[in-house]
Scaffold this motif. Structure first.
Motif: not given
Length: 266
Positions: A6, A174, A214, A217, A221, A248
């Motif tokens: 991110n 990603t 996702a 992810s 985060d 996200t």
């Protein structure tokens, strides 16, 4: 050096406060990650806490949900054409996101403005899908928050630990997914169908893979936000953490909405 897929969490300062506040729950191993280390306060601002992150994230999501609801209602009622809301929302949201990322702005007005723009954008898209497939909007919303909640539990319980190897895998996946999506878009301009977005079996599998990426992810985060707390960064950086989580969530919601539309076509 910290690593995350991110961009909102890149290039942050490495210290700023006492770093004694509780985070999201995973044990702190400073030798392993080399992230935010405790340091003497450099400003008079209090350090960030988990409550700051939760509050700012909830506020950001609330703004997006509010503007999204209004945008979807305007589209569904026929008062505004979808693209009249979708295009400005997308452009404004993108511009604000780039400013926040590249200038590293932990600014409440900027993050909330981004959230409002994304809400308008997502609401317009949702209105279009809802008009074609009644009920799909609530399914996508529930699915998105379900995945978010599940990954928060996974992170907090330590069921999956954020290790350097996992981080590299998520980042690589990603990048690979983005390259495939861009390739599919470019090839589509020349009339070539790669099958990634046509609703077929390959498209369903691809969407499931992207949703999985996702979802994972979120672990990065959460870890990035946790490192901000461990390092005692100023409280204002909670807005940057909220912004990162929001980006996200937007990606995940769009992919779930797309996947659900494939099943509606069957």
């Amino acid at each position: 050096m910290r690593t995350t897929s991110n961009p909102a969490f890149r290039n942050l300062p490495t210290s700023g406060g006492s770093g004694n506040y509780a985070g999201f729950g995973q044990p702190y191993e400073s030798q392993q990650y080399g992230g935010y280390q405790s340091a003497p306060p450099t400003t008079g601002e209090r350090p960030i806490t988990i409550d700051d992150v939760v509050t700012k994230t909830a506020t950001t999501l609330g703004v997006a949900l509010l503007t999204g609801f209004v945008s979807a209602w305007l589209v569904l009622s026929g008062q505004v054409a979808p693209f009249a809301l979708m295009l400005p929302g997308m452009i404004i949201g993108l511009v604000l996101a780039l400013i926040i990322i590249f200038k590293n702005l932990a600014s409440a007005p900027m993050v909330l403005a981004y959230s409002a723009a994304e809400g308008v954008f997502l609401g317009a898209i949702t209105g279009v899908f809802e008009s074609m497939f009644p009920g799909i909007a609530w399914q996508a919303i529930l699915g998105t928050f379900g995945v978010f909640g599940a990954m928060l539990v996974v992170y907090k319980t330590g069921a999956i630990r954020v290790t350097p190897r996992l981080t590299k895998w998520i980042i690589g996946a990603t990048v690979g997914a983005v390259v495939l999506m861009l390739g599919n878009l470019v090839m589509g301009m020349f009339g070539v169908n790669m099958g990634l977005r046509d609703g077929g079996t390959l498209a369903i599998v691809f969407s499931l893979v992207v949703i999985g990426i996702a979802a994972f992810s979120f672990l990065l985060d959460f870890e990035a936000a946790n490192e901000m707390i461990r390092g005692g960064l100023p409280a204002k950086y909670a807005w940057l953490a909220a912004f990162g989580l929001m980006t996200t969530l937007v990606w995940l919601y769009l992919e779930i909405l797309r996947l659900l539309s494939y099943f509606q076509n069957d």
